[in-house]
Motif scaffolding. Sequence first.
Motif: not given
Length: 888
Positions: A242-246, A249, A253, A257, A476, A479-480, A484
């Motif tokens: 997931d790009p959110e983790f950078g 990680v 994490e 989630r 979720e 933050k979610k 969407d």
Amino acid sequence: MGFDFENFGIGLLTGWATAYGVYRARHRIGAAVRSARRQAASAQNYATQSADNRYINDLVHLAETSHLAGRFVSLSQIVVEPRFIPAPPLAAPPDEEVVHSVFHVVPVIPDHPYLHAPYNLETLSIDDLSAGERAIALLGRPGSGRTTALMTIILRSLGKIRFEQPADRVQMRIDAEEAALSDKQRAVRVKERLTIEQRAKERLAEEQGLAFDADAANKTALPLFNRLMPVYAHLADINPADPEFGKTVDPAEPLVRSVQRQVGRITASAIPGNLYKRLSQGQVLLLVDGYDDLPPDERGPKLAWLQALMNLYPQNFFIVAGPVIGGGPLLRLGLAPVYLRPWSDLDAARAADNWAAAWPRLAGARRSRLTQPVDEAAVARAKTNNRALSPFDLTLKIWGNYANDAEAPGFEGWLRALLVRHLPADQSLGRLLPQLAQAAALQLDEGFFTQARLEELLAGSDMPEIAAVEEPEANEPPKKAKKDAAGKKEETSAVGRFLALLRRSGLVVSYVGGRCRFSHSFLAAYLASLTLRDGGQLAEKARLPEWTQAIAYAALHMPIEEAVRLRLNMPPDVLHSHTLDIANWLPYAGADVPWRKQFLKYLGNLLLMPNQYPFLRERAAAALLTTRDRSALVIFRQALTNTPAHTRQIACLGIGALGDPDSVQIISPLLQDSYSDIQLAAGLALGAVGTEAALETLVEAFTQGSEQLRQAVAETFAALPDEGYPILYDAIHDEDMLLRRAAVFGLRRLKTGWALTAIYRAFLEDSQWYVRSAAEMAFQELQYGEDRGVKRYPPVESLPWLAEWAARRGENLPPGEGANQMLMRALQEGEPEIQQLAAAVIGQLGLASVGKALYGAMRDRQPQTRDTAYRALAHLQALIGQPLPAPV
């Protein structure tokens, strides 16, 4: 600007005054600070406890509902205690001091488990699992109940479930005797039992040269799982990329989630800190599911994440569910293998009884509540003819018998009734079947299906009318919280409303990224089978492992000769899995299909062929039982005539596993066979038949047979509460020394108070050392549990026999891959006993890097070496999950 002496003086004086005031009030301030800290700590503890309680409630709900009938009944009401079979110990030189299990004569074939299912093999309980390695691979076939086992472990660890022991006629007799006593007399008996137990513990400590600690001996330790925080994760919900983790990680994490998506919104906000803390303290029991649900290209990255998590948080307990064929990558992570035991007759009967007890409270999808109990005739039907049924199949059968709502007999009627029960009353199964079938076929082809892929596939098709219904928001992370654009699209799209309906009904489960799967892989297999139309399509899908169960279900409603012909004509692999998979198709095919006799003849030839590898004989016998065809009895009877000893042994076990009441006369003469293993097989087989005539013959063998046979009979009686428990109770008090000794081996398998007391007495008071020594071994096992738990295989460089062999050649045993190379040399250059040990170890450890040497060992002049090498190749194929060519 100059220095302001005046203001400095005023400030200094003020500071001194303040300091003096603080000093004067130091005790009151200190008390206030301590009070504030206590209140903060109390508030923090309350918050932690509240968060824990919310998490536990959400997790219990998940565990209670994540099973085939989860929308209708809680798992704790119908669950059957899962038992686990440890992998055999790593091959080693024989040890004459070890008392070997009598069940060594029963082959354990994990992918065709119905040969060993009726026999009382040594198994582990959930509490036993917690006593061994902290990293376990739980392996089982599809439909065997792996997810249910994980959920049961969760409920057990949280104290939400207890497993009742079967009715015990001996205990009833003792209770009746004690009920007739006065209070004083009963107190004397209780004190006597406690005194015997204490004396036995003291004697055992003395025998082992240990100082006896009464407090420690009488303290019952809480099982480890009850001291850990259970966490469930499905690998499809783990997304380390997931790009959110950078770029970097913490591997915890993605787990956090995943857990947040399982629980309510309030719980999700409190989970991260709590879970990180527990992981860091080694207080998490992590149960990982869904490995074989993943497409092959996703398995490697998910295992890399799991390896990183295990490396960073190694003190936690990991249980990972996986397949019996292709589970090697899990073992390479350092997980110790254990196999989910197939249900025994007692388990099947208990499932039927549990369902009957829960039935009046069962919530129905199309009715509010059932009020009428199940009639006895339906319960009797549910308990009949259950050999070689998986827990999935048996659940379908029990539910179908009790609900009596199937429109067709047998598996297809039960499967369709299951689907109908899940759908709302305004939706017809017939109207939804085309879309359900397409979604299921997409799942089998791609691993998952998404709304976008379904819209591609179903474009232009006539979608059923489904009203838009506001779904409960997914769990979720905060933050979610808001839906969407995709969620809004789902409310207006026909395919979106279709998916929402399936999720609400419990037929489909969604994972991260909008990916979906049917709630059980067998439901997807049945629905996908409805898309198969002709022989060409069958032949194409028959090459794909993912479609194997779908082709089995296709046999319910169409000819599958093309698929059978293709499998039979494929080049044989070491396991013969291409052809033996057909045994899983036969129970669903009609009695008159033309390929039935052809396939049974093939299995018979595989069993009876002269100079056959013993391992293939065992697999052929196990596959015969998988077919559920009564003609298997004819083949097994034929295998008893003028055949090698191993063939007769396997045939005898096969006859017992069939459970035919008329087979007692066939088995009984084998109790006198000249080969001791055949005698043992005959005794175990009679216990599996279980009729009155079989038990009478067993009692005779118990009193007159060889010592090993008596032990086998005693351990068989331990699985028969109604008939066997009273026999063991009488035997431990008999005058015959060998009978008492044999009874000890049966009593140690029981978890009853009277059996433990009998072992204590035998250890302390029996007049014969031979009986006392058996009781001491049993007591030591029960007291200290030295053999409990799952054990990881040791690395090759730690094998003493290999180091000794290398030393005799003037060499050291190097670590790592060098040890593997030394093992290969032992296979190629050692004497026969060393070659056989080396071959067995290569197979058990799945050492593919040196596996090629096993083909060379197939040309050895020693039959035992060739047989061991073949068995090792089979183990290797089972671990890597890819076909290996059968030796020519």
